[in-house]
Write a protein that holds these residues in place. Structure first.
Motif, short mmCIF file in Angstrom:
data_model
loop_
_atom_site.label_atom_id
_atom_site.label_comp_id
_atom_site.label_asym_id
_atom_site.label_seq_id
_atom_site.Cartn_x
_atom_site.Cartn_y
_atom_site.Cartn_z
N VAL A 72 0.83 -1.21 0.00
CA VAL A 72 0.00 0.00 0.00
C VAL A 72 0.86 1.26 0.00
N TRP A 73 1.91 1.28 0.81
CA TRP A 73 2.77 2.47 0.85
C TRP A 73 3.55 2.62 -0.44
N GLY A 74 3.92 1.51 -1.08
CA GLY A 74 4.58 1.60 -2.38
C GLY A 74 3.66 2.24 -3.42
N GLU A 75 2.39 1.81 -3.41
CA GLU A 75 1.41 2.42 -4.31
C GLU A 75 1.23 3.91 -4.01
N THR A 76 1.13 4.23 -2.74
CA THR A 76 0.85 5.61 -2.34
C THR A 76 1.99 6.55 -2.72
N VAL A 77 3.21 6.14 -2.43
CA VAL A 77 4.36 6.98 -2.78
C VAL A 77 4.45 7.17 -4.28
N THR A 78 4.16 6.12 -5.04
CA THR A 78 4.20 6.23 -6.51
C THR A 78 3.15 7.20 -7.02
N LEU A 79 1.95 7.15 -6.47
CA LEU A 79 0.90 8.07 -6.90
C LEU A 79 1.25 9.51 -6.54
N VAL A 80 1.74 9.72 -5.33
CA VAL A 80 2.11 11.08 -4.92
C VAL A 80 3.28 11.58 -5.76
N GLY A 81 4.27 10.72 -6.01
CA GLY A 81 5.39 11.11 -6.85
C GLY A 81 4.93 11.46 -8.26
N SER A 82 4.01 10.67 -8.80
CA SER A 82 3.46 10.96 -10.12
C SER A 82 2.74 12.30 -10.14
N ALA A 83 2.00 12.59 -9.07
CA ALA A 83 1.26 13.85 -8.98
C ALA A 83 2.21 15.04 -8.92
#
Length: 217
Positions: free
Chosen positions: A196-207
């Motif tokens: 979940v944290w891997g997904e979250t960091v990737t989404l925030v980084g993409s944003a």
């Protein structure tokens, strides 16, 4: 597959003129439904376990009741993901696929680097059947396909995708390492939390990267 289905739902809803906010929330809901909330449950249990302290950590993680730390962790993740997806707008489908891949690389790293702490746990199946380097092949292949696709699309997309992948993979590696050293290994719950944290960091980084470098449209 899960990230692709989330991306497809986003595109379908966008074609029907649904708002970005609605697309973000429904894409997140689809992801939770497809996984049965398994990884979010692991996130909450891990947060409760860490809050309970070293001696009671595994006991607290095994408790079916959710504590305040687990609720806060869930709320934080959902807000971060929703905010990132809303910011991403038209780039959200790509980010969802990237997040799904990177998120699932994190448990692979945990299995490769740390022992499994619950020999009778259901997630022990994955660790017992670990086949070494070949376990990484599908993930590496998907990441390469993402990079090739971004390069073919042009417009400066490839460097942005590369940067997000590096940030997401690096964050996943650090999260896995921090939890593994703190607990002396991993459990099924921490596998889910790392995902979940891997997904979250990737989404925030993409944003942070995509709209700034590539523009909102």
């Amino acid at each position: 597959m899960i990230g692709g289905l989330q991306a497809l739902l986003w595109l379908l809803l966008s074609a029907m003129n649904w708002s970005v906010e609605s697309c973000a929330l429904l894409a997140m809901a689809l992801g939770a439904w497809l996984t049965g909330g398994l990884h979010l449950d692991g996130l909450m249990d891990t947060a409760d376990g860490l809050a309970a302290g070293q001696e009671r950590c595994l006991e607290a993680m095994d408790d079916s009741r959710v504590g305040a730390s687990g609720v806060q962790a869930l709320l934080l993740v959902l807000l971060l993901q929703a905010g990132a997806l809303i910011r991403l707008g038209p780039w959200a489908p790509l980010a969802l696929v990237m997040a799904a891949v990177i998120g699932r690389v994190a448990p692979l790293s945990a299995m490769a680097r740390f022992p499994y702490l619950r020999q009778g746990g259901t997630a022990g199946f994955h660790r017992r059947h670990w086949h070494g380097a070949q376990e990484w092949v599908p993930s590496v292949a998907l990441l390469l396909l993402l990079l090739i696709g971004a390069a073919l699309m042009g417009g400066g997309l490839a460097p942005s995708v590369s940067l997000v992948l590096v940030v997401g993979l690096g964050a996943a590696w650090l999260i896995v390492g921090c939890l593994g050293r703190r607990l002396g290994g991993h459990t099924g719950d921490t596998y889910g939390a790392c995902l979940v944290w891997g997904e979250t960091v990737t989404l925030v980084g993409s944003a942070l990267v995509f709209p700034a470098v590539l523009g909102a449209g």
